[in-house]
Write a protein that holds these residues in place. Structure first.
Motif, PDB file in Angstrom:
ATOM      1  N   TRP A   1      33.725   4.395  -5.478  1.00 46.70           N
ATOM      2  CA  TRP A   1      33.481   5.445  -6.450  1.00 46.70           C
ATOM      3  C   TRP A   1      32.637   5.180  -7.467  1.00 46.70           C
ATOM      4  O   TRP A   1      32.995   4.021  -8.286  1.00 46.70           O
ATOM      5  CB  TRP A   1      34.793   5.857  -7.111  1.00 46.70           C
ATOM      6  N   TYR A   2      31.478   5.956  -7.686  1.00 42.34           N
ATOM      7  CA  TYR A   2      30.718   5.593  -8.914  1.00 42.34           C
ATOM      8  C   TYR A   2      30.639   6.817  -9.921  1.00 42.34           C
ATOM      9  O   TYR A   2      30.992   7.822  -9.453  1.00 42.34           O
ATOM     10  CB  TYR A   2      29.160   5.420  -8.271  1.00 42.34           C
ATOM     11  N   ARG A   3      30.341   6.340 -11.092  1.00 42.01           N
ATOM     12  CA  ARG A   3      30.302   7.364 -12.246  1.00 42.01           C
ATOM     13  C   ARG A   3      28.872   7.397 -12.643  1.00 42.01           C
ATOM     14  O   ARG A   3      28.414   6.315 -12.908  1.00 42.01           O
ATOM     15  CB  ARG A   3      31.355   7.194 -13.149  1.00 42.01           C
ATOM     16  N   GLN A   4      28.351   8.709 -12.908  1.00 40.54           N
ATOM     17  CA  GLN A   4      26.856   8.427 -13.110  1.00 40.54           C
ATOM     18  C   GLN A   4      26.923   9.515 -14.624  1.00 40.54           C
ATOM     19  O   GLN A   4      27.105  10.464 -14.622  1.00 40.54           O
ATOM     20  CB  GLN A   4      25.973   9.161 -12.353  1.00 40.54           C
ATOM     21  N   THR A   5      26.644   8.986 -15.741  1.00 39.90           N
ATOM     22  CA  THR A   5      26.414   9.595 -17.128  1.00 39.90           C
ATOM     23  C   THR A   5      25.067   9.180 -17.504  1.00 39.90           C
ATOM     24  O   THR A   5      24.204   8.251 -17.053  1.00 39.90           O
ATOM     25  CB  THR A   5      27.283   8.959 -18.005  1.00 39.90           C
ATOM     26  N   MET A   6      24.457  10.037 -18.454  1.00 39.23           N
ATOM     27  CA  MET A   6      23.111   9.851 -19.373  1.00 39.23           C
ATOM     28  C   MET A   6      23.287   8.372 -20.021  1.00 39.23           C
ATOM     29  O   MET A   6      22.252   7.572 -19.888  1.00 39.23           O
ATOM     30  CB  MET A   6      22.862  10.906 -19.869  1.00 39.23           C
ATOM     31  N   MET A   7      24.443   8.006 -20.643  1.00 36.42           N
ATOM     32  CA  MET A   7      24.510   7.033 -21.366  1.00 36.42           C
ATOM     33  C   MET A   7      24.373   5.672 -20.756  1.00 36.42           C
ATOM     34  O   MET A   7      24.020   4.647 -20.877  1.00 36.42           O
ATOM     35  CB  MET A   7      25.502   6.904 -22.317  1.00 36.42           C
ATOM     36  N   GLN A   8      25.224   5.491 -19.668  1.00 39.36           N
ATOM     37  CA  GLN A   8      25.592   4.612 -18.926  1.00 39.36           C
ATOM     38  C   GLN A   8      25.094   4.089 -17.362  1.00 39.36           C
ATOM     39  O   GLN A   8      25.069   3.314 -16.846  1.00 39.36           O
ATOM     40  CB  GLN A   8      27.241   4.482 -18.771  1.00 39.36           C
ATOM     41  N   GLY A   9      24.367   5.621 -17.113  1.00 37.69           N
ATOM     42  CA  GLY A   9      23.871   5.528 -15.684  1.00 37.69           C
ATOM     43  C   GLY A   9      24.805   5.288 -14.663  1.00 37.69           C
ATOM     44  O   GLY A   9      26.293   5.938 -14.830  1.00 37.69           O
ATOM     45  N   LEU A  10      24.723   4.731 -13.416  1.00 41.37           N
ATOM     46  CA  LEU A  10      25.502   4.835 -12.327  1.00 41.37           C
ATOM     47  C   LEU A  10      26.251   3.362 -12.611  1.00 41.37           C
ATOM     48  O   LEU A  10      25.759   2.208 -12.353  1.00 41.37           O
ATOM     49  CB  LEU A  10      24.788   4.499 -11.098  1.00 41.37           C
TER      50      LEU A  10
ATOM     51  N   GLY B   1      36.255  -1.175 -13.153  1.00 40.24           N
ATOM     52  CA  GLY B   1      35.333  -0.494 -13.763  1.00 40.24           C
ATOM     53  C   GLY B   1      35.997   0.790 -14.209  1.00 40.24           C
ATOM     54  O   GLY B   1      35.445   1.620 -15.050  1.00 40.24           O
ATOM     55  N   MET B   2      37.238   0.945 -13.969  1.00 43.06           N
ATOM     56  CA  MET B   2      38.158   2.184 -14.125  1.00 43.06           C
ATOM     57  C   MET B   2      39.069   2.084 -15.531  1.00 43.06           C
ATOM     58  O   MET B   2      39.808   1.136 -15.232  1.00 43.06           O
ATOM     59  CB  MET B   2      38.772   2.603 -12.976  1.00 43.06           C
ATOM     60  N   PRO B   3      39.040   3.044 -16.263  1.00 47.04           N
ATOM     61  CA  PRO B   3      39.885   3.219 -17.119  1.00 47.04           C
ATOM     62  C   PRO B   3      41.305   3.244 -16.552  1.00 47.04           C
ATOM     63  O   PRO B   3      41.735   4.440 -16.069  1.00 47.04           O
ATOM     64  CB  PRO B   3      39.767   4.137 -18.137  1.00 47.04           C
ATOM     65  N   LYS B   4      42.333   2.455 -16.903  1.00 49.36           N
ATOM     66  CA  LYS B   4      43.689   2.244 -16.433  1.00 49.36           C
ATOM     67  C   LYS B   4      44.342   3.065 -16.825  1.00 49.36           C
ATOM     68  O   LYS B   4      45.542   3.767 -15.981  1.00 49.36           O
ATOM     69  CB  LYS B   4      44.183   0.813 -16.329  1.00 49.36           C
ATOM     70  N   ASP B   5      44.327   3.498 -17.933  1.00 45.76           N
ATOM     71  CA  ASP B   5      45.295   4.511 -18.444  1.00 45.76           C
ATOM     72  C   ASP B   5      45.367   5.973 -18.183  1.00 45.76           C
ATOM     73  O   ASP B   5      46.350   6.292 -18.019  1.00 45.76           O
ATOM     74  CB  ASP B   5      45.326   4.459 -20.100  1.00 45.76           C
ATOM     75  N   ARG B   6      44.228   6.351 -17.697  1.00 42.72           N
ATOM     76  CA  ARG B   6      44.102   7.662 -17.296  1.00 42.72           C
ATOM     77  C   ARG B   6      43.638   8.041 -15.736  1.00 42.72           C
ATOM     78  O   ARG B   6      43.701   9.177 -15.395  1.00 42.72           O
ATOM     79  CB  ARG B   6      43.256   8.397 -18.496  1.00 42.72           C
ATOM     80  N   PHE B   7      42.872   7.145 -15.619  1.00 41.76           N
ATOM     81  CA  PHE B   7      42.320   7.143 -14.003  1.00 41.76           C
ATOM     82  C   PHE B   7      43.213   6.416 -12.756  1.00 41.76           C
ATOM     83  O   PHE B   7      43.811   5.411 -13.115  1.00 41.76           O
ATOM     84  CB  PHE B   7      40.755   6.339 -14.172  1.00 41.76           C
TER      85      PHE B   7
ATOM     86  N   THR C   1      32.993  18.683 -16.009  1.00 41.85           N
ATOM     87  CA  THR C   1      32.732  18.953 -16.955  1.00 41.85           C
ATOM     88  C   THR C   1      34.289  19.436 -17.883  1.00 41.85           C
ATOM     89  O   THR C   1      34.771  20.130 -17.362  1.00 41.85           O
ATOM     90  CB  THR C   1      31.980  20.154 -17.257  1.00 41.85           C
ATOM     91  N   VAL C   2      34.614  18.567 -18.759  1.00 46.62           N
ATOM     92  CA  VAL C   2      35.740  18.501 -19.599  1.00 46.62           C
ATOM     93  C   VAL C   2      35.385  19.231 -20.774  1.00 46.62           C
ATOM     94  O   VAL C   2      34.728  18.699 -21.906  1.00 46.62           O
ATOM     95  CB  VAL C   2      36.607  17.253 -19.642  1.00 46.62           C
TER      96      VAL C   2
ATOM     97  N   PRO D   1      36.899  14.958 -22.698  1.00 45.34           N
ATOM     98  CA  PRO D   1      35.407  15.160 -22.905  1.00 45.34           C
ATOM     99  C   PRO D   1      34.568  14.274 -22.209  1.00 45.34           C
ATOM    100  O   PRO D   1      33.594  14.257 -21.770  1.00 45.34           O
ATOM    101  CB  PRO D   1      35.115  15.658 -24.199  1.00 45.34           C
ATOM    102  N   ARG D   2      34.808  12.802 -22.782  1.00 46.88           N
ATOM    103  CA  ARG D   2      34.078  11.777 -22.466  1.00 46.88           C
ATOM    104  C   ARG D   2      33.986  11.316 -20.937  1.00 46.88           C
ATOM    105  O   ARG D   2      33.334  10.490 -20.423  1.00 46.88           O
ATOM    106  CB  ARG D   2      34.428  10.650 -23.157  1.00 46.88           C
ATOM    107  N   ASP D   3      34.999  12.127 -20.181  1.00 48.01           N
ATOM    108  CA  ASP D   3      35.047  11.864 -18.622  1.00 48.01           C
ATOM    109  C   ASP D   3      33.959  12.697 -18.058  1.00 48.01           C
ATOM    110  O   ASP D   3      33.870  12.493 -17.125  1.00 48.01           O
ATOM    111  CB  ASP D   3      36.307  12.106 -18.219  1.00 48.01           C
ATOM    112  N   SER D   4      33.333  13.622 -18.814  1.00 47.49           N
ATOM    113  CA  SER D   4      32.229  14.572 -18.291  1.00 47.49           C
ATOM    114  C   SER D   4      31.085  13.837 -17.827  1.00 47.49           C
ATOM    115  O   SER D   4      30.508  12.837 -18.335  1.00 47.49           O
ATOM    116  CB  SER D   4      31.584  15.484 -19.417  1.00 47.49           C
TER     117      SER D   4
END
Lengths: 113, 116
Positions: free
Chosen positions: A34-43, A59-65, A111-112, A84-87
Motif C-alpha cells: 500500500w502506497y500513499r501519494q500526496t503533493m507534499m510527501q510524494g509516494l 510508514g502507517m499511522p498506527k492510531d488510525r490506520f 477526500t476527507v 482531512p490530512r488523510d486526503s
C-alpha cells in the motif's frame, strides 16, 4: 489481462468517518504493497505484506490506520477516524517475492472534508 | 537509507523531438533495480523501463532508453520522437534487491508536457 483492481476509485467522506479501501492483487502474486501519494510527501510506502503476513507497516499511522489481508485475493486498508490530512491517492501494488516489478492498481482518491 | 532525486520539476518538449529526464540516487547497496514510471492524468502508474544494477548495458524499450551511470549514481530517461501521449508525470524509483522489504523509493517526479 491480469491487473490489480482497487475499489472505490474515488471516495469523499466527512472527518471522523470510517473509510475502507479494497485491493485485489494479481492472482498468484504473494506480495502486496500500500502506497500513499500526496503533493507534499510524494509516494510513500504505508504497508507491505508477504504471503498475507504484514512485514512492514512502519510508514502507517498506527492510531488510525490498519491494513489486513483476510485472504490471498483481498487486501484492505482502513482509516478510522478519518481526518482531512488523510486526503490523498492510495495505491495498491502486487508482485512476487524476489520479483523485480510491482504492478499498480488504479488507486483510490480519498477526500476527507 | 536510499534516496532518489529528480531535479527537474517540469519539462516541455515539442512533438517528435527528444527529451531527457534526469535522476540521481544515493545508496550503499550493490544489488538493486532502477525504474521509470509514468503517471498520466488517469493517475495509473505505468512501468516504462527498468534497469538491473549489475547490467552494464543500458535498457531500451522502443522509444524509451536510459543512460545508467552506476559510479555516478545517475539514471536518466531519454524519450525519442516524443508523442502527445507521453505527456505525464514521470517518476524515477529505486528498489533494493533481496531486502526484507522490497519497497520502492520514489523521486518527486518530473512533469513532462509534449507540445503539438
Amino acid at each position: 489481462d491480469a491487473r490489480v483492481t482497487q475499489t472505490p476509485r474515488d471516495k469523499v467522506t466527512e472527518m471522523g468517518q470510517e473509510v475502507t479501501m479494497r485491493c485485489q492483487p494479481i492472482l498468484g502474486h504473494n506480495t502486496v504493497f500500500w502506497y500513499r501519494q500526496t503533493m507534499m510527501q510524494g509516494l510513500e510506502l504505508l504497508a507491505y505484506f508477504r504471503n498475507r503476513a504484514p512485514l512492514d507497516d512502519s510508514g502507517m499511522p498506527k492510531d488510525r490506520f490498519s491494513a489486513e489481508m483476510p485472504d490471498a485475493t483481498l487486501a484492505t486498508l482502513k482509516i478510522q477516524p478519518s481526518e482531512p490530512r488523510d486526503s490523498a491517492v492510495y495505491f495498491c501494488a502486487s508482485g512476487l517475492v524476489g520479483g523485480r516489478e510491482q504492478f499498480f492498481g488504479p488507486g483510490t482518491r480519498l477526500t476527507v472534508l | 537509507a536510499q534516496t532518489v532525486t529528480q531535479s527537474q520539476p517540469e519539462m516541455s518538449v515539442q512533438e517528435a523531438e527528444t527529451v531527457t529526464l534526469s535522476c540521481t540516487y544515493d545508496t550503499s547497496e550493490s544489488n538493486y533495480y532502477l525504474f521509470w514510471y509514468k503517471q498520466p492524468p488517469s493517475r495509473q502508474m505505468i512501468l516504462v523501463i527498468r534497469q538491473e544494477a549489475y547490467k552494464q548495458q543500458n535498457a531500451t524499450e522502443n522509444r524509451f532508453s536510459v543512460n545508467f551511470q552506476k559510479a555516478a549514481k545517475s539514471f536518466s530517461l531519454k524519450i525519442s520522437d516524443s508523442q502527445l501521449g507521453d505527456t505525464a508525470m514521470y517518476f524515477c524509483a529505486f528498489i533494493r534487491y533481496g531486502g526484507a522489504t522490497n519497497k520502492l523509493i520514489f523521486g518527486t517526479g518530473t512533469l513532462l508536457a509534449v507540445q503539438p
